[in-house]
Write a protein that holds these residues in place. Structure first.
Motif, mmCIF file in Angstrom:
data_model
loop_
_atom_site.group_PDB
_atom_site.id
_atom_site.type_symbol
_atom_site.label_atom_id
_atom_site.label_comp_id
_atom_site.label_asym_id
_atom_site.label_seq_id
_atom_site.Cartn_x
_atom_site.Cartn_y
_atom_site.Cartn_z
ATOM 1 N N LEU A 1 0.878 -1.168 0.000
ATOM 2 C CA LEU A 1 0.000 0.000 0.000
ATOM 3 C C LEU A 1 0.916 1.218 0.000
ATOM 4 O O LEU A 1 1.714 1.398 0.921
ATOM 5 N N THR A 2 0.819 2.020 -1.054
ATOM 6 C CA THR A 2 1.710 3.162 -1.215
ATOM 7 C C THR A 2 0.893 4.400 -1.550
ATOM 8 O O THR A 2 -0.052 4.338 -2.336
ATOM 9 N N ARG A 3 1.288 5.509 -0.946
ATOM 10 C CA ARG A 3 0.607 6.793 -1.156
ATOM 11 C C ARG A 3 1.460 7.651 -2.094
ATOM 12 O O ARG A 3 2.642 7.882 -1.850
ATOM 13 N N PHE A 4 0.811 8.143 -3.171
ATOM 14 C CA PHE A 4 1.451 9.023 -4.144
ATOM 15 C C PHE A 4 0.680 10.338 -4.193
ATOM 16 O O PHE A 4 -0.549 10.341 -4.102
ATOM 17 N N ARG A 5 1.403 11.434 -4.368
ATOM 18 C CA ARG A 5 0.756 12.740 -4.465
ATOM 19 C C ARG A 5 0.601 13.136 -5.932
ATOM 20 O O ARG A 5 1.506 12.947 -6.744
ATOM 21 N N ILE A 6 -0.543 13.702 -6.244
ATOM 22 C CA ILE A 6 -0.824 14.200 -7.590
ATOM 23 C C ILE A 6 -0.360 15.651 -7.678
ATOM 24 O O ILE A 6 -0.551 16.437 -6.749
ATOM 25 N N THR B 1 8.361 15.137 -6.827
ATOM 26 C CA THR B 1 9.072 15.855 -5.759
ATOM 27 C C THR B 1 8.620 15.378 -4.387
ATOM 28 O O THR B 1 9.235 15.706 -3.376
ATOM 29 N N TYR B 2 7.535 14.609 -4.360
ATOM 30 C CA TYR B 2 6.990 14.059 -3.120
ATOM 31 C C TYR B 2 7.456 12.610 -2.981
ATOM 32 O O TYR B 2 7.296 11.825 -3.910
ATOM 33 N N ARG B 3 8.032 12.300 -1.852
ATOM 34 C CA ARG B 3 8.489 10.927 -1.626
ATOM 35 C C ARG B 3 7.279 10.049 -1.318
ATOM 36 O O ARG B 3 6.572 10.290 -0.344
ATOM 37 N N PRO B 4 7.020 9.023 -2.154
ATOM 38 C CA PRO B 4 5.875 8.143 -1.882
ATOM 39 C C PRO B 4 5.978 7.531 -0.495
ATOM 40 O O PRO B 4 7.072 7.269 0.001
ATOM 41 N N VAL B 5 4.847 7.328 0.122
ATOM 42 C CA VAL B 5 4.802 6.752 1.461
ATOM 43 C C VAL B 5 4.388 5.286 1.331
ATOM 44 O O VAL B 5 3.273 4.990 0.896
ATOM 45 N N ASP B 6 5.308 4.387 1.671
ATOM 46 C CA ASP B 6 5.004 2.960 1.696
ATOM 47 C C ASP B 6 4.501 2.616 3.084
ATOM 48 O O ASP B 6 5.224 2.758 4.071
#
Length: 119
Positions: A6-11, A94-99
């Motif tokens: 489950l990883t969070r990516f910013r748009i 530029t946003y580090r994905p959050v695992d």
């Protein structure tokens, strides 16, 4: 063996509509999109959207997959090529994905047998 992520990516700011177009594209090509999963050893893939109070939109990718699947970047499939095109345009690098850290993984035995057979 399966990998659950489950990883969070910013748009990117200003790309929210394009990101929605991306999800609409994948949903409107559901059969072709599901067909790409076999080579990737992808058993489950879900995307969740969050419109955060910080003013950004985030996509959360949840997946259950095998360990030796083909990377989407290596595919010649038109769905995967379009997916990468949208990714490059929409995801904020530029946003580090959050695992997220997996604390517990429960897969029903019947489903586990299917995954093992497929893998």
């Amino acid at each position: 063996m399966v990998r659950v992520e489950l990883t969070r990516f910013r748009i990117k700011k200003g790309k929210e509509e394009k990101a929605q177009e991306w999800m609409d594209f994948l949903n409107s090509h559901h059969e072709d999109t599901v067909a790409t999963m076999k080579n990737e050893e992808m058993y489950v893939e879900n995307v969740f959207k969050e419109e955060n109070a910080d003013g950004y939109t985030y996509f959360y990718w949840y997946s259950v997959q095998g360990e030796n699947g083909q990377a989407v970047e290596e595919s010649d499939n038109y769905i995967d090529k379009k997916h990468i095109e949208y990714w490059d345009e929409c995801v904020d690098n530029t946003y580090r994905p959050v695992d997220m850290v997996l604390e517990e993984n429960l897969i029903a035995p019947a489903i586990q047998k299917i995954i093992e057979k497929e893998g």
